[in-house]
Write a protein that holds these residues in place. Structure first.
Motif, PDB file in Angstrom:
ATOM      1  N   ASP A   5      -1.211  11.074 -44.296  1.00 29.41           N
ATOM      2  CA  ASP A   5      -2.657  10.833 -44.312  1.00 29.41           C
ATOM      3  C   ASP A   5      -3.364  11.797 -45.259  1.00 29.41           C
ATOM      4  OD1 ASP A   5      -2.420   8.779 -42.452  1.00 29.41           O
ATOM      5  OD2 ASP A   5      -2.799  10.091 -40.743  1.00 29.41           O
ATOM      6  N   GLU A   6      -2.934  13.026 -45.257  1.00 33.44           N
ATOM      7  CA  GLU A   6      -3.566  14.033 -46.100  1.00 33.44           C
ATOM      8  C   GLU A   6      -3.202  13.853 -47.572  1.00 33.44           C
ATOM      9  OE1 GLU A   6      -1.938  14.557 -43.306  1.00 33.44           O
ATOM     10  OE2 GLU A   6      -3.383  15.519 -41.964  1.00 33.44           O
ATOM     11  N   LEU A   7      -1.982  13.442 -47.830  1.00 35.05           N
ATOM     12  CA  LEU A   7      -1.509  13.349 -49.203  1.00 35.05           C
ATOM     13  C   LEU A   7      -1.857  12.022 -49.871  1.00 35.05           C
ATOM     14  CD1 LEU A   7       0.054  14.835 -51.393  1.00 35.05           C
ATOM     15  CD2 LEU A   7       2.150  13.864 -50.465  1.00 35.05           C
ATOM     16  N   VAL A   8      -1.697  10.916 -49.155  1.00 34.94           N
ATOM     17  CA  VAL A   8      -1.866   9.594 -49.753  1.00 34.94           C
ATOM     18  C   VAL A   8      -3.144   8.913 -49.295  1.00 34.94           C
ATOM     19  CG1 VAL A   8      -0.819   7.326 -50.064  1.00 34.94           C
ATOM     20  CG2 VAL A   8       0.626   9.357 -49.957  1.00 34.94           C
ATOM     21  N   GLY A   9      -3.503   9.068 -48.059  1.00 40.08           N
ATOM     22  CA  GLY A   9      -4.709   8.427 -47.548  1.00 40.08           C
ATOM     23  C   GLY A   9      -4.517   8.004 -46.109  1.00 40.08           C
ATOM     24  N   GLN A  10      -5.616   7.905 -45.411  1.00 41.55           N
ATOM     25  CA  GLN A  10      -5.607   7.569 -43.991  1.00 41.55           C
ATOM     26  C   GLN A  10      -4.860   6.263 -43.736  1.00 41.55           C
ATOM     27  OE1 GLN A  10      -6.891   9.654 -41.711  1.00 41.55           O
ATOM     28  NE2 GLN A  10      -6.158   8.356 -40.062  1.00 41.55           N
ATOM     29  N   GLY A  11      -3.863   6.328 -42.858  1.00 35.94           N
ATOM     30  CA  GLY A  11      -3.162   5.132 -42.421  1.00 35.94           C
ATOM     31  C   GLY A  11      -1.966   4.720 -43.255  1.00 35.94           C
ATOM     32  N   TRP A  12      -1.707   5.390 -44.392  1.00 33.66           N
ATOM     33  CA  TRP A  12      -0.569   4.976 -45.220  1.00 33.66           C
ATOM     34  C   TRP A  12       0.741   5.385 -44.560  1.00 33.66           C
ATOM     35  CZ3 TRP A  12       3.571   7.446 -47.396  1.00 33.66           C
ATOM     36  CH2 TRP A  12       4.376   6.631 -48.192  1.00 33.66           C
ATOM     37  N   ARG A  13       1.692   4.458 -44.550  1.00 32.61           N
ATOM     38  CA  ARG A  13       3.053   4.734 -44.090  1.00 32.61           C
ATOM     39  C   ARG A  13       3.985   3.929 -44.977  1.00 32.61           C
ATOM     40  NH1 ARG A  13       0.235   7.749 -42.031  1.00 32.61           N
ATOM     41  NH2 ARG A  13       0.158   8.501 -39.907  1.00 32.61           N
ATOM     42  N   GLY A  14       5.140   4.482 -45.274  1.00 33.47           N
ATOM     43  CA  GLY A  14       6.103   3.757 -46.083  1.00 33.47           C
ATOM     44  C   GLY A  14       7.384   4.542 -46.266  1.00 33.47           C
ATOM     45  N   PRO A  15       8.393   3.880 -46.820  1.00 30.97           N
ATOM     46  CA  PRO A  15       9.706   4.507 -46.954  1.00 30.97           C
ATOM     47  C   PRO A  15       9.801   5.510 -48.109  1.00 30.97           C
ATOM     48  CG  PRO A  15       9.751   2.319 -47.883  1.00 30.97           C
ATOM     49  CD  PRO A  15       8.393   2.492 -47.252  1.00 30.97           C
ATOM     50  N   HIS A  16       8.827   5.493 -49.028  1.00 25.75           N
ATOM     51  CA  HIS A  16       8.876   6.396 -50.179  1.00 25.75           C
ATOM     52  C   HIS A  16       7.455   6.672 -50.664  1.00 25.75           C
ATOM     53  CE1 HIS A  16       9.192   2.228 -51.704  1.00 25.75           C
ATOM     54  NE2 HIS A  16       8.260   2.642 -52.529  1.00 25.75           N
ATOM     55  N   PHE A  17       7.332   7.718 -51.451  1.00 37.57           N
ATOM     56  CA  PHE A  17       6.019   8.052 -51.986  1.00 37.57           C
ATOM     57  C   PHE A  17       5.532   6.862 -52.806  1.00 37.57           C
ATOM     58  CE2 PHE A  17       2.987  10.277 -54.763  1.00 37.57           C
ATOM     59  CZ  PHE A  17       2.255  10.938 -53.792  1.00 37.57           C
ATOM     60  N   PRO A  18       4.285   6.411 -52.626  1.00 40.73           N
ATOM     61  CA  PRO A  18       3.846   5.139 -53.199  1.00 40.73           C
ATOM     62  C   PRO A  18       3.464   5.167 -54.676  1.00 40.73           C
ATOM     63  CG  PRO A  18       2.080   6.106 -51.934  1.00 40.73           C
ATOM     64  CD  PRO A  18       3.285   6.994 -51.734  1.00 40.73           C
ATOM     65  N   LEU A  19       3.452   6.331 -55.307  1.00 47.71           N
ATOM     66  CA  LEU A  19       3.076   6.403 -56.716  1.00 47.71           C
ATOM     67  C   LEU A  19       4.177   7.035 -57.543  1.00 47.71           C
ATOM     68  CD1 LEU A  19      -0.621   7.654 -56.440  1.00 47.71           C
ATOM     69  CD2 LEU A  19       0.164   5.331 -56.887  1.00 47.71           C
ATOM     70  N   LEU A  20       4.307   6.553 -58.767  1.00 47.32           N
ATOM     71  CA  LEU A  20       5.265   7.099 -59.716  1.00 47.32           C
ATOM     72  C   LEU A  20       4.510   7.292 -61.025  1.00 47.32           C
ATOM     73  CD1 LEU A  20       8.204   7.823 -60.459  1.00 47.32           C
ATOM     74  CD2 LEU A  20       8.546   5.415 -61.014  1.00 47.32           C
ATOM     75  N   GLU A  21       4.721   8.420 -61.661  1.00 48.63           N
ATOM     76  CA  GLU A  21       4.075   8.706 -62.943  1.00 48.63           C
ATOM     77  C   GLU A  21       5.149   8.885 -63.995  1.00 48.63           C
ATOM     78  OE1 GLU A  21       1.956  12.207 -61.825  1.00 48.63           O
ATOM     79  OE2 GLU A  21       0.357  11.072 -60.860  1.00 48.63           O
ATOM     80  N   LYS A  22       4.881   8.354 -65.207  1.00 54.32           N
ATOM     81  CA  LYS A  22       5.850   8.412 -66.298  1.00 54.32           C
ATOM     82  C   LYS A  22       5.128   8.692 -67.610  1.00 54.32           C
ATOM     83  CE  LYS A  22       8.815   4.674 -64.568  1.00 54.32           C
ATOM     84  NZ  LYS A  22       9.320   3.330 -64.877  1.00 54.32           N
ATOM     85  N   PHE A  23       5.825   9.353 -68.508  1.00 56.58           N
ATOM     86  CA  PHE A  23       5.413   9.440 -69.899  1.00 56.58           C
ATOM     87  C   PHE A  23       6.322   8.498 -70.673  1.00 56.58           C
ATOM     88  CE2 PHE A  23       4.027  13.522 -68.237  1.00 56.58           C
ATOM     89  CZ  PHE A  23       2.754  13.624 -68.761  1.00 56.58           C
TER      90      PHE A  23
END
Length: 176
Positions: A5-23
Motif C-alpha cells: 500500500d505504501e509503495l504502490v498504492g492503496q489496495g494493490w496486491r500481486g505476484p510481482h512489482f507492477p512496474l518495470l523501467e528500461k533504457f
C-alpha cells in the motif's frame, strides 16, 4: 512485498512489482509489435496484467520517428496484407519525435520506434507481446508459416481505441 500500500498504492496486491523501467537504445528500428492489454492478458494468458507503457525520449537524432496506433479502421485482410508487404506506414501512424517528448502506449496498440533515439520506458511488468515482422528480436528470420501465425495472433489482440502521439515536455526557464 512487505509494504504494497505504501509503495504502490492503496489496495494493490500481486505476484510481482507492477512496474518495470528500461533504457532502450534504438540504434535500429525496433520490431513492429504490440503487448496484450489487461483483459487479453487475463483471458488468453491467465496473467495478472498486460503491458501498457510510456516512453520518455531522452535523446533523438533529427528525423527520428515512432510508429504508434492505426491510421484508421482497416479490415483484418487489409492489415494482414500491409504487414506481409512490410508496409507499416500504410496502416500505422508515424510521428517525428524529439528529445523531451513523452508517448503513452496502452496495451493492444501496435507500435515501434527507432532508429536514432534513446528512450526511458516505464511499463507494466509483463513479457507478453506479438510481432508482425518477418524476423525475431535478434534478426533471425521466421518461417513463412510462423510469420503468418504471428501476424494472425497480433490481429487477434490488436486494439484501435487510442492514438498515441508525442507530447512535448514543459519548457524550462532556461529554454524561454
Amino acid at each position: 512485498m512487505n509494504y504494497p500500500d505504501e509503495l504502490v498504492g492503496q489496495g494493490w496486491r500481486g505476484p510481482h512489482f507492477p512496474l518495470l523501467e528500461k533504457f532502450l537504445d534504438a540504434s535500429h528500428m525496433l520490431p513492429v509489435h504490440l503487448h496484450a492489454d489487461d483483459e487479453t492478458a487475463a483471458r488468453i494468458y491467465n496473467q495478472p496484467n498486460g503491458k501498457t507503457e510510456a516512453w520518455h525520449i531522452l535523446w533523438a537524432a533529427p528525423g527520428a520517428t515512432i510508429l504508434a496506433g492505426l491510421k484508421g479502421d482497416f479490415s483484418r485482410q487489409e492489415l494482414f496484407d500491409a504487414f506481409v508487404a512490410e508496409d507499416y506506414d500504410a496502416v500505422i501512424d508515424r510521428y517525428p519525435i524529439q528529445t523531451g517528448d513523452t508517448i503513452y502506449v496502452p496495451g493492444g496498440i501496435i507500435h515501434s520506434f527507432g532508429p536514432d533515439c534513446l528512450v526511458f520506458e516505464v511499463q507494466q511488468t509483463s513479457d507478453l507481446g506479438q510481432m508482425v515482422m518477418p524476423y525475431d528480436l535478434y534478426g533471425h528470420p521466421h518461417s513463412l508459416e510462423q510469420w503468418q501465425a504471428n501476424i494472425y495472433a497480433t490481429l487477434d489482440e490488436l486494439r484501435n481505441h487510442y492514438h498515441p502521439r508525442p507530447n512535448p515536455g514543459l519548457k524550462l526557464n532556461s529554454e524561454q
